[in-house]
Design an enzyme around this catalytic site. Structure first.
Site, PDB file in Angstrom:
ATOM      1  N   ASP A 102     -13.100   1.033  10.900  1.00 35.88           N
ATOM      2  CA  ASP A 102     -13.585  -0.291  11.280  1.00 35.88           C
ATOM      3  C   ASP A 102     -12.713  -1.342  10.597  1.00 35.88           C
ATOM      4  O   ASP A 102     -12.585  -1.354   9.374  1.00 35.88           O
ATOM      5  CB  ASP A 102     -15.045  -0.442  10.841  1.00 35.88           C
ATOM      6  CG  ASP A 102     -15.695  -1.686  11.408  1.00 35.88           C
ATOM      7  OD1 ASP A 102     -15.231  -2.173  12.452  1.00 35.88           O
ATOM      8  OD2 ASP A 102     -16.676  -2.164  10.806  1.00 35.88           O
ATOM      9  N   LYS A 134      -3.868  -5.961   6.356  1.00 37.46           N
ATOM     10  CA  LYS A 134      -2.770  -5.799   7.303  1.00 37.46           C
ATOM     11  C   LYS A 134      -2.430  -7.142   7.937  1.00 37.46           C
ATOM     12  O   LYS A 134      -3.318  -7.820   8.471  1.00 37.46           O
ATOM     13  CB  LYS A 134      -3.156  -4.812   8.411  1.00 37.46           C
ATOM     14  CG  LYS A 134      -3.400  -3.384   7.959  1.00 37.46           C
ATOM     15  CD  LYS A 134      -3.760  -2.527   9.167  1.00 37.46           C
ATOM     16  CE  LYS A 134      -3.823  -1.056   8.831  1.00 37.46           C
ATOM     17  NZ  LYS A 134      -4.134  -0.245  10.040  1.00 37.46           N
ATOM     18  N   ALA A 173       0.835  -1.198   0.000  1.00 39.76           N
ATOM     19  CA  ALA A 173       0.000   0.000   0.000  1.00 39.76           C
ATOM     20  C   ALA A 173       0.869   1.247   0.000  1.00 39.76           C
ATOM     21  O   ALA A 173       2.025   1.224   0.437  1.00 39.76           O
ATOM     22  CB  ALA A 173      -0.914  -0.010   1.215  1.00 39.76           C
ATOM     23  N   ARG A 174       0.308   2.338  -0.498  1.00 39.93           N
ATOM     24  CA  ARG A 174       1.014   3.618  -0.468  1.00 39.93           C
ATOM     25  C   ARG A 174       1.263   4.036   0.971  1.00 39.93           C
ATOM     26  O   ARG A 174       0.511   3.716   1.868  1.00 39.93           O
ATOM     27  CB  ARG A 174       0.188   4.715  -1.152  1.00 39.93           C
ATOM     28  CG  ARG A 174       0.078   4.622  -2.646  1.00 39.93           C
ATOM     29  CD  ARG A 174      -0.613   5.876  -3.187  1.00 39.93           C
ATOM     30  NE  ARG A 174       0.285   7.029  -3.147  1.00 39.93           N
ATOM     31  CZ  ARG A 174      -0.127   8.292  -3.079  1.00 39.93           C
ATOM     32  NH1 ARG A 174      -1.417   8.561  -3.002  1.00 39.93           N
ATOM     33  NH2 ARG A 174       0.736   9.278  -3.080  1.00 39.93           N
ATOM     34  N   GLY A 175       2.321   4.796   1.141  1.00 35.06           N
ATOM     35  CA  GLY A 175       2.624   5.305   2.467  1.00 35.06           C
ATOM     36  C   GLY A 175       3.907   4.724   3.021  1.00 35.06           C
ATOM     37  O   GLY A 175       4.528   3.839   2.432  1.00 35.06           O
ATOM     38  N   ASP A 176       4.301   5.243   4.184  1.00 36.58           N
ATOM     39  CA  ASP A 176       5.522   4.777   4.830  1.00 36.58           C
ATOM     40  C   ASP A 176       5.373   3.323   5.281  1.00 36.58           C
ATOM     41  O   ASP A 176       4.298   2.893   5.704  1.00 36.58           O
ATOM     42  CB  ASP A 176       5.839   5.653   6.045  1.00 36.58           C
ATOM     43  CG  ASP A 176       6.145   7.091   5.648  1.00 36.58           C
ATOM     44  OD1 ASP A 176       6.152   7.381   4.439  1.00 36.58           O
ATOM     45  OD2 ASP A 176       6.353   7.922   6.552  1.00 36.58           O
ATOM     46  N   ARG A 177       6.452   2.601   5.194  1.00 40.81           N
ATOM     47  CA  ARG A 177       6.447   1.190   5.607  1.00 40.81           C
ATOM     48  C   ARG A 177       6.180   1.089   7.103  1.00 40.81           C
ATOM     49  O   ARG A 177       6.819   1.740   7.921  1.00 40.81           O
ATOM     50  CB  ARG A 177       7.800   0.564   5.273  1.00 40.81           C
ATOM     51  CG  ARG A 177       7.933  -0.916   5.576  1.00 40.81           C
ATOM     52  CD  ARG A 177       9.326  -1.365   5.170  1.00 40.81           C
ATOM     53  NE  ARG A 177       9.514  -2.801   5.315  1.00 40.81           N
ATOM     54  CZ  ARG A 177       9.866  -3.405   6.443  1.00 40.81           C
ATOM     55  NH1 ARG A 177      10.079  -2.671   7.532  1.00 40.81           N
ATOM     56  NH2 ARG A 177      10.028  -4.718   6.487  1.00 40.81           N
ATOM     57  N   GLY A 178       5.204   0.270   7.484  1.00 37.59           N
ATOM     58  CA  GLY A 178       4.855   0.124   8.886  1.00 37.59           C
ATOM     59  C   GLY A 178       5.849  -0.730   9.643  1.00 37.59           C
ATOM     60  O   GLY A 178       6.381  -1.710   9.106  1.00 37.59           O
ATOM     61  N   LEU A 179       6.093  -0.378  10.893  1.00 40.62           N
ATOM     62  CA  LEU A 179       6.998  -1.155  11.734  1.00 40.62           C
ATOM     63  C   LEU A 179       6.308  -2.378  12.328  1.00 40.62           C
ATOM     64  O   LEU A 179       6.965  -3.360  12.671  1.00 40.62           O
ATOM     65  CB  LEU A 179       7.542  -0.280  12.868  1.00 40.62           C
ATOM     66  CG  LEU A 179       8.368   0.945  12.457  1.00 40.62           C
ATOM     67  CD1 LEU A 179       8.789   1.723  13.695  1.00 40.62           C
ATOM     68  CD2 LEU A 179       9.587   0.520  11.648  1.00 40.62           C
TER      69      LEU A 179
END
EC number: 2.7.11.5
Length: 586
Positions: A372, A337, A316-322
């Protein structure tokens, strides 16, 4: 053996049928309390009912699973028995007006018992198994035109199935008519109102009651929602909403679920689809409180998209999640997710804590600001539909819960949410006016979250998103906590008045942001230090400070804590303040 299997299958089907009917009876009993809560202004009771109903289904499924295991004994894993149990259940459920909800309940039991990976159509109900649409009775009541719109609205309000008296019904009808007449005059066709068609049940949620329907003008249909509030002086029409965008926000995916008495959920979803054609069926079922069936419908929508298209899952677009590996299908506005095996510093949370926070959000008032998230277990997708980079990330970062074999990617656990634009990307890419509006609503989102006892924990813009309606929402829950569990402190030396210069933390605060020369506890929050974490610069920073500078003071947060601890339930409306009738027409 066949006769024995048949008897076992019928016994299992009967146990599931009895469990489902018990669930529906208790669900209806809880839902029916909503009217009395609204009429008595028992908002705390309404909150308890909401939590009780959310917890109800899992408890009944758990009990039913135990009864089915006892019924089947050593045949509990026999798929032929389950295939025949499905047939037996379908025979008794097909005639029900809520057959689709019953089918999802059956699926929940089978998946809990058998731990099915992917979907097994032999023992689970799919969309293709749904009985052909029946001729359902109308879900609405029609109010024909009157001499004036004011007279029509007065008749509608008098007919509302609410016993509490109106504060001033005639005033409300007059104010609403001014809004509605102005709207109709502004439409290109200028066709007059022929009738208003309203759903028969009232939609209750939180402190609000909603009359939901549509305006019929010749062949044209316009959505209509009459939002009722119950104040100290009686019931009042608080807002009249008549655009698809405004009504869509009322039914948004960041709202808690309605309490509405329904015998035929599918028929009501069909009616609501005429008001909100862009809303997926899954969202409408979920909004009506059938969240498990909404979850099943969402999976079917994803499966249908995969069957009809050729796009692949990609990051997904955006910063890579930790904490999460987040991916999407470009042609479908849903993100998925998967929790990573290990969390990179500075994250100190655990997998269980992350899942507990998502569970907390599910049971909490989302205030129109929390996405949600639908929770799934044991799903499988074709490996060929994953981009190589994403497949490698899932293998290496999420290998404890992801298995790639036999041309499939089996995922033990994931969350699915509506896709939004990350706020940090939105303000970077939007024009100045649009970015300013997003920053202003970002502050409003923090206020709304605080009013419902939610502190995001991590206030970086990348953890917030912007919906297609321009609303700012929060979607990263791994550091979320209750406002009442925090200790909001002022920086030593912040000056008189609890740092009420509005945004301390600079040289005058006596602390330069390095290692603090004073004790900081695990629950301590210094609001004066939040501004650098927001990542706002230049004019956007100025816009935020002018409108929301008090959010950077300990005093503001301690005040909201005191209100929450005193039991106050703050008003949060699913429409703008200026849309409230007494504000529009003082």
């Amino acid at each position: 053996m066949l006769d024995e299997r048949g008897a076992l299958a019928r016994g299992a089907a009967e146990a599931i049928r009895a469990g489902y009917e018990a669930y529906q009876a208790e669900r209806a009993r809880i839902t029916a309390r909503a009217r009395g809560r609204f009429e008595a202004r028992d908002w705390a009771g309404a909150q308890r009912d909401a939590r009780e109903r959310l917890d109800l289904r899992d408890g009944v499924v758990h009990r039913t699973v135990g009864e089915v295991r006892a019924e089947l004994g050593g045949a509990v894993q026999d798929r032929e028995v389950w295939r025949r149990a499905k047939e037996a259940f379908e025979a008794v459920a097909a005639a029900r007006p809520d057959a689709e909800i019953a089918g999802s309940f059956f699926n929940s039991v089978t998946r809990r018992v058998l731990t099915t990976v992917g979907v097994d159509p032999a023992i689970e109900f799919l969309a293709a198994d749904a009985p052909p649409p029946r001729e359902d009775p109308p879900q609405h009541r029609a109010f024909a035109r009157e001499a004036t719109t004011e007279a029509l609205l007065a008749r509608i309000l008098r007919a509302a199935p609410i016993s509490a008296p109106f504060e001033d019904l005639a005033r409300d009808a007059r104010l609403a008519a001014l809004e509605l007449d102005a709207h109709v005059r502004g439409l290109p066709d200028r066709q007059p109102i022929d009738a208003v068609e309203l759903a028969r049940p009232v939609f209750y949620r939180g402190k609000g009651a909603y009359l939901v329907g549509r305006i019929r003008r010749g062949r044209h249909l316009t959505p209509l929602v009459l939002a009722l509030a119950h104040g100290d002086r009686g019931v009042a029409l608080d807002a009249v909403l008549f655009t698809e965008e405004d009504v869509s926000i009322v039914f948004g995916f960041t709202r808690s679920y309605f309490h509405v008495a329904l015998e035929r959920p599918r028929a009501m979803v069909a009616f609501l689809s005429t008001l909100l054609p862009l809303k997926r069926r899954s969202e409408l079922y979920t909004g009506l409180g059938y969240h498990k069936h909404g979850k099943a419908e969402l999976y079917r929508e994803v499966a249908q998209h995969l069957a009809e298209g050729d796009d692949r899952f990609v990051p997904a677009r955006g910063d890579r999640g930790l904490v999460m590996c987040v991916f999407t299908l470009p042609g479908l506005d849903v993100i998925f997710k998967v929790i990573r095996d290990r969390f990179a510093p500075p994250k100190q949370t655990t997998r269980r804590e992350v899942m507990d926070r998502y569970r907390h959000v599910f049971r909490h008032d989302r205030a129109g600001r929390l996405v949600d998230a639908q929770e799934y277990e044991h799903l499988a997708f074709p490996a060929a539909r994953f981009s190589p980079a994403l497949l490698e990330e899932l293998r290496t970062e999420c290998g404890d819960g992801v298995r790639v074999a036999g041309g499939e990617v089996a995922i033990r656990h994931l969350y699915a949410e509506r896709r939004v634009t990350p706020l940090n990307l939105f303000v970077r890419e939007a024009d100045e006016w649009t970015a300013r509006q997003a920053v202003l609503d970002f502050g409003c989102a923090l206020r709304d979250l605080a009013a419902t006892d939610t502190f995001p924990g991590d206030l970086l813009l990348k953890n917030f998103g912007v919906t297609r309606h321009g609303r700012v929402i929060f979607y990263d829950y791994d550091e979320l906590t209750r406002v009442t569990d925090c200790n909001f402190r002022d920086l030593p030396g912040a000056g008189p008045g609890d740092g009420d210069d509005g945004w301390g933390g600079g040289p005058d605060a006596g602390y330069d942001g390095g290692d603090p020369p004073f004790y900081v506890g695990p629950a301590d929050v210094f609001p004066e230090e939040l501004l650098p974490f927001l990542g706002l610069t230049g004019r956007l920073r100025e816009v935020f400070l002018r409108a929301h500078g008090e959010l950077l003071t300990g005093r503001w947060w301690r005040d909201i804590q005191a209100r929450l601890r005193a039991g106050e339930i703050v008003d949060i409306f699913p429409y703008r303040e200026e849309q409230r009738l007494r504000h529009a027409h003082p």
